[in-house]
Design an enzyme around this catalytic site. Structure first.
Site, PDB file in Angstrom:
ATOM      1  N   SER A 190      -0.187  -0.321  -0.653  1.00  0.00           N
ATOM      2  CA  SER A 190      -1.337  -0.493  -1.558  1.00  0.00           C
ATOM      3  C   SER A 190      -1.581   0.878  -2.155  1.00  0.00           C
ATOM      4  CB  SER A 190      -2.583  -0.916  -0.760  1.00  0.00           C
ATOM      5  OG  SER A 190      -3.752  -0.774  -1.540  1.00  0.00           O
ATOM      6  N   TYR A 245      -9.473   0.327   5.850  1.00  0.00           N
ATOM      7  CA  TYR A 245      -8.296  -0.286   5.206  1.00  0.00           C
ATOM      8  C   TYR A 245      -7.340   0.819   4.735  1.00  0.00           C
ATOM      9  CZ  TYR A 245      -5.591  -3.101   1.817  1.00  0.00           C
ATOM     10  OH  TYR A 245      -4.584  -3.715   1.102  1.00  0.00           O
TER      11      TYR A 245
END
Ligand SMILES: NC(=O)c1ccc[n+]([C@@H]2O[C@H](COP(=O)([O-])OP(=O)(O)OC[C@H]3O[C@@H](n4cnc5c(N)ncnc54)[C@H](OP(=O)(O)O)[C@@H]3O)[C@@H](O)[C@H]2O)c1
Length: 224
Positions: free
Chosen positions: A136, A149
Site C-alpha cells: 500500500s 495499518y
C-alpha cells in the site's frame, strides 16, 4: 502447469489478479476464509477455460498455512505466491483497541511472512518462482489515522526489500506493490472513506501491476 497461490482471492484486487493470471495460463490456488467467494471466482476462471482450485485457509493461523502448503506442495507445481490478503482498522491511535492492532499484525504481517516461508523451499528447489507482496502507499509514508495499518505495511515493505536482496542471485523474483485507494470491500467494514468515487477500480490496479512486472517495486499513487 505452474500454480500461483493468491491469498484473499475472493474479492477486490486478489480476485482481479486471479482472473488475469488465469488468462495467462497459470493454475490458480485461491485462498481466503470464505469458501463461497473463492468458488465464485473459481467458476469465472473455469468459464474462461482457465484452471483454479479453492481452499478455505485463514492466514492468521500458522497451522492452517502449514497444512495447506504441505497438501498443495504434493498436489501441484508451486510456482508463485501473491500475498494479497489484508485488513485495515483506522482512526485515532489512542483509541485503537489492542485486538485491532494485533489482528492487522497477524494477518498483514505474519500471514505474509509465514506464507512466504512455507512456499520458499518449493521455489528454491526449482530455482524459479514469484512472490508478490501487495503492500500500500501506507507502506511508503505514514498517514493520519492510519498509524497501526501503516506500521503493518512498513513491516511488509522491510520484509520484502530484505528478501529481494537475499534472493537476488536466484531465479526467484520478489515484487513489492504499493498502491493508493481502491474501491473494494476492504472499506465495507469501516466508515473511514465516505466517498469512494475517487478510488481506483481494482481491475485498473491489476492491469497496471501486470504491465509493470519487469520492476521490483511498483508504485501506483492515488488519483488526485
Ligand atoms: N482497498 C484499498 O484502498 C487498498 C489500498 C492499498 C492497499 N490495499 C491492500 O490491498 C490488499 C487487498 O485488499 P482489497 O482492497 O482487495 O480488499 P478486500 O476486497 O477486502 O480483499 C481482502 C481479502 O483478504 C481476505 N482475507 C482477510 N483476512 C484473511 C485471512 N486471515 N486469511 C485469508 N484471507 C483473508 C478477505 O476474504 P475473507 O474475509 O473471506 O477471508 C478478502 O477477500 C490488502 O492487503 C490491502 O491492505 C488496499
Amino acid at each position: 502447469m505452474k500454480s500461483i497461490i493468491i491469498t484473499g482471492a475472493g474479492s477486490g484486487l486478489g480476485k482481479e489478479l486471479a482472473l488475469r493470471y488465469g488468462r495467462l495460463g497459470y493454475h490458480l490456488l485461491l485462498i481466503g476464509r470464505t469458501l463461497k467467494k473463492l468458488k465464485d471466482v473459481e467458476e469465472q476462471i473455469l468459464a474462461e477455460n482457465g484452471h483454479a482450485d479453492s481452499f478455505a485457509v485463514d492466514i492468521s493461523r500458522p497451522s492452517e498455512i502449514q497444512a495447506f502448503i504441505s497438501h498443495a506442495g504434493k498436489q501441484y507445481t508451486l510456482y508463485g505466491l501473491i500475498n494479497n490478503a489484508g485488513i485495515g482498522h483506522f482512526g485515532s491511535f489512542e483509541q485503537m483497541p489492542h485486538s485491532e492492532i494485533e489482528e492487522m499484525l497477524r494477518i498483514n504481517v505474519l500471514g505474509t511472512m509465514y506464507m512466504s516461508q512455507a512456499i520458499l523451499p518449493y521455489l528454491a528447489e526449482k530455482n524459479e518462482g514469484l512472490i508478490m507482496n501487495i503492500i500500500s502507499t501506507a507502506g511508503l509514508r505514514g498517514k493520519v489515522n492510519e498509524s497501526a495499518y501503516a506500521a503493518s505495511k512498513f513491516a511488509v515493505r522491510g520484509f520484502t526489500e530484505s528478501l529481494q536482496i537475499e534472493y537476488a542471485h536466484t531465479g526467484i523474483k520478489i515484487k513489492a506493490i504499493y498502491m493508493g485507494g481502491m474501491d473494494t470491500p476492504f472499506w465495507d467494514h469501516n466508515n473511514f472513506i465516505k466517498d469512494r468515487s475517487r478510488l481506483r477500480a481494482p481491475a485498473e490496479i491489476a492491469d497496471k501491476i501486470l504491465a509493470n512486472m519487469d520492476k521490483d517495486a511498483i508504485i501506483i499513487e492515488s488519483q488526485k
